[in-house]
Design an enzyme around this catalytic site. Structure first.
Site, short mmCIF file in Angstrom:
data_model
loop_
_atom_site.label_atom_id
_atom_site.label_comp_id
_atom_site.label_asym_id
_atom_site.label_seq_id
_atom_site.Cartn_x
_atom_site.Cartn_y
_atom_site.Cartn_z
N SER A 30 0.80 -1.24 0.00
CA SER A 30 0.00 0.00 0.00
C SER A 30 0.83 1.28 0.00
O SER A 30 0.28 2.36 -0.19
CB SER A 30 -0.93 0.02 1.20
OG SER A 30 -2.01 -0.84 0.98
N LYS A 81 0.40 3.43 -2.90
CA LYS A 81 -0.83 4.20 -3.15
C LYS A 81 -0.60 5.72 -3.27
O LYS A 81 -1.10 6.33 -4.21
CB LYS A 81 -1.87 3.90 -2.07
CG LYS A 81 -2.43 2.46 -2.15
CD LYS A 81 -3.29 2.14 -0.94
CE LYS A 81 -3.86 0.73 -0.99
NZ LYS A 81 -4.58 0.39 0.26
N TYR A 85 -3.29 -3.28 -10.37
CA TYR A 85 -3.11 -2.76 -9.01
C TYR A 85 -2.26 -3.73 -8.18
O TYR A 85 -1.39 -3.32 -7.41
CB TYR A 85 -4.49 -2.54 -8.37
CG TYR A 85 -4.46 -2.44 -6.87
CD1 TYR A 85 -4.04 -1.27 -6.24
CD2 TYR A 85 -4.82 -3.53 -6.07
CE1 TYR A 85 -3.99 -1.18 -4.85
CE2 TYR A 85 -4.78 -3.45 -4.68
CZ TYR A 85 -4.36 -2.28 -4.08
OH TYR A 85 -4.30 -2.20 -2.72
N TYR A 115 -5.13 4.64 7.70
CA TYR A 115 -6.46 4.02 7.77
C TYR A 115 -7.21 4.42 9.05
O TYR A 115 -7.23 5.60 9.39
CB TYR A 115 -6.36 2.50 7.68
CG TYR A 115 -5.45 2.01 6.58
CD1 TYR A 115 -5.75 2.31 5.25
CD2 TYR A 115 -4.31 1.28 6.85
CE1 TYR A 115 -4.93 1.87 4.23
CE2 TYR A 115 -3.48 0.83 5.83
CZ TYR A 115 -3.81 1.13 4.53
OH TYR A 115 -3.00 0.70 3.53
N VAL A 120 1.27 -3.67 3.89
CA VAL A 120 1.13 -4.94 4.63
C VAL A 120 2.37 -5.83 4.60
O VAL A 120 2.42 -6.82 5.33
CB VAL A 120 -0.08 -5.80 4.17
CG1 VAL A 120 -1.38 -5.25 4.67
CG2 VAL A 120 -0.08 -6.03 2.70
N1 GLN Z 1 -1.94 -5.46 -1.96
C1 GLN Z 1 -2.56 -5.25 -0.69
C2 GLN Z 1 -4.08 -5.30 -0.81
O1 GLN Z 1 -4.61 -4.75 -1.70
C3 GLN Z 1 -2.13 -3.93 -0.14
C4 GLN Z 1 -2.76 -3.61 1.19
C5 GLN Z 1 -1.87 -2.87 2.13
O2 GLN Z 1 -0.66 -2.83 2.01
N2 GLN Z 1 -2.47 -2.35 3.18
O3 GLN Z 1 -4.77 -5.91 -0.04
#
Ligand code: GLN
Length: 427
Positions: free
Chosen positions: A64, A67, A191, A243, A261
């Site tokens: 993430s 993003k 993605y 978040y 993550v």
């Molecule tokens: N690729 C992960 C997902 O879409 C990324 C989520 C994250 O890093 N919080 O679930």
């Protein structure tokens, strides 16, 4: 002398190391298999110096943390309006993978949750790009932020795609609201490739430093995205990057940030520093446990909270005195330091309170190292009003801090190198 910062980082890592709480992400099997003991921290300055400790060169997937960078690319490629029409900027207060869209519009609440990030991925690159072109644009863009060519971890990508039911559900919902207009599966595929880009802690610190440095990579010098885009991205990171822990983070750490993550975490403090940490065990929000502790510590040890009032700059007016006497007397207002709106307000006030009886006035910028745009306009307006009041104004500016001074309608100014030059009566 031994360098100080790596020692500090090593000590900080040592302090958080015993904390083995949390679990690596379980929903992507390849991530669950990661070594949970990995631990690293790096600082990158806005002039490109990187300090690191621990496993700073061990690669892991960006997840993430991609993003905010993909959001920056979409804003740069498509402009603000088309992106804002599809993805909001409101904190969701929900988990990163919550299946939630704004009531009425179907818009994802922000680009940091998966619904927003999946939509943003579809907005990177030129309109009508193919899925492969979009992915290439993302990898190319992330690489420009990092300052080196990055690659995808195909195993993590394949592993996540096998279990991507939730992201597919989100994408199909976005498609049903026409927020996504492309094939939902192709967008999730792109993605997921974006999330599977391999980075090191060192890379992440440099990527964060590029955001902190107005979008210019400190080493390559490349302007990766325009400045207004960076401001937008950092604002959204500040309010939504962590978040449903964003409020705690904003108050306790106060650094625009983003977690992933795989255990990465970045923070970018505008004009100051890019920070990255890596430790795979996550808390219930999906943020790295030891990463969060490290950032809490960095913020308080080094006064990096964005809302901390900067240490009082020196007063902008260093002295206000008169040189010579009689009709040739010169009123000298000596300024110093970096002058912004607040500093310029002090200059305006000083002149008003002095109401100089001398005809000749010099504003001495010799000790000023920077003057921002609003302060420049205010100083020139002071010059203009002094001229209109019958004063003869000199600007002492040996290093051309204020180039081509134009005080505008009715204003007049003579630029000189030093105060002595201003004391010579003009012919
Ligand atoms: N690729 C992960 C997902 O879409 C990324 C989520 C994250 O890093 N919080 O679930």
């Amino acid at each position: 002398m031994r360098p100080i910062i790596p020692d500090y980082l090593t000590e900080a890592l040592g302090d958080v190391e015993p904390d083995s709480s949390g679990e690596p992400a379980a929903y992507i099997p390849e991530l669950a298999a990661a070594d949970p003991e990995r631990l690293a921290a790096a600082f990158a300055t806005v002039d490109g110096r990187v300090y690191g400790a621990g496993d700073v060169d061990v690669p892991f997937t960006i997840q993430s943390i991609s993003k905010p960078f993909a959001y920056a690319l979409a804003l740069a490629d498509r402009g603000f309006d088309p992106v804002l029409a599809k993805v909001g900027v409101e904190p969701s207060g929900e988990a990163f993978n919550e299946i939630s869209l704004e009531i009425g519009t179907g818009r994802p609440l922000n680009p940091m949750i998966n619904a927003g990030a999946i939509t943003v991925h579809s907005l990177v690159g030129a309109e009508n790009s193919s899925p492969a072109e979009r992915v290439e644009r993302v990898i190319h863009g992330l690489s420009a932020f990092a300052g080196r060519r990055l690659a995808v971890d195909e195993e993590v990508y394949a592993s996540e795609m096998e279990h991507a039911h939730r992201n597919l559900a989100i994408a199909h919902m976005l498609r049903s609201h026409d927020v996504l207009i492309e094939d939902a599966r192709a967008v999730v595929d792109g993605y997921t490739l974006q999330c599977s880009v391999l980075v090191t802690t060192r890379d992440l610190a440099m990527m964060a430093a590029t955001l902190a440095n107005r979008g210019v990579n400190p080493l390559s010098g490349e302007q990766v995205v325009p400045e207004p885009v960076v401001r937008q991205v950092l604002s959204v990171m500040f309010s939504c990057g962590m978040y449903d822990a964003a409020g705690d983070w904003a108050t306790q750490v106060g650094i625009p940030a983003k977690s992933g993550v795989a255990g990465g975490l970045i923070g970018a403090l505008p004009g100051r520093i890019g920070i990255a940490t890596f430790s795979p065990r996550l808390d219930r929000h999906g943020n790295s446990v030891r990463g969060v502790s490290l950032f809490e510590r960095f913020s308080s040890d080094m006064g990096l909270h964005a809302m901390e009032v900067p240490s009082a700059g020196r007063a902008s007016v260093r002295s206000n005195h008169v040189v010579g006497s009689g009709p040739d007397a010169l009123r000298v207002l000596e300024l110093q330091g970096g002058i912004d709106f607040a500093g310029a307000e002090r200059v305006v006030r000083e002149i008003l309170e002095t109401a100089p009886p001398e005809t000749r006035v010099a504003i001495d910028l010799t000790r000023v190292h920077v003057i921002d745009d609003v302060a420049r306009r205010m100083v020139l307006e002071v010059v203009r009003r002094l001229t209109l009041d019958g004063h003869e104004v000199h600007l002492v500016d040996p290093e051309t801090i204020l180039p081509d001074p134009d005080p505008g309608d009715g204003g007049r100014v003579t630029v000189v190198r030093d105060v002595d030059q201003a004391t010579l009566p003009s012919a």
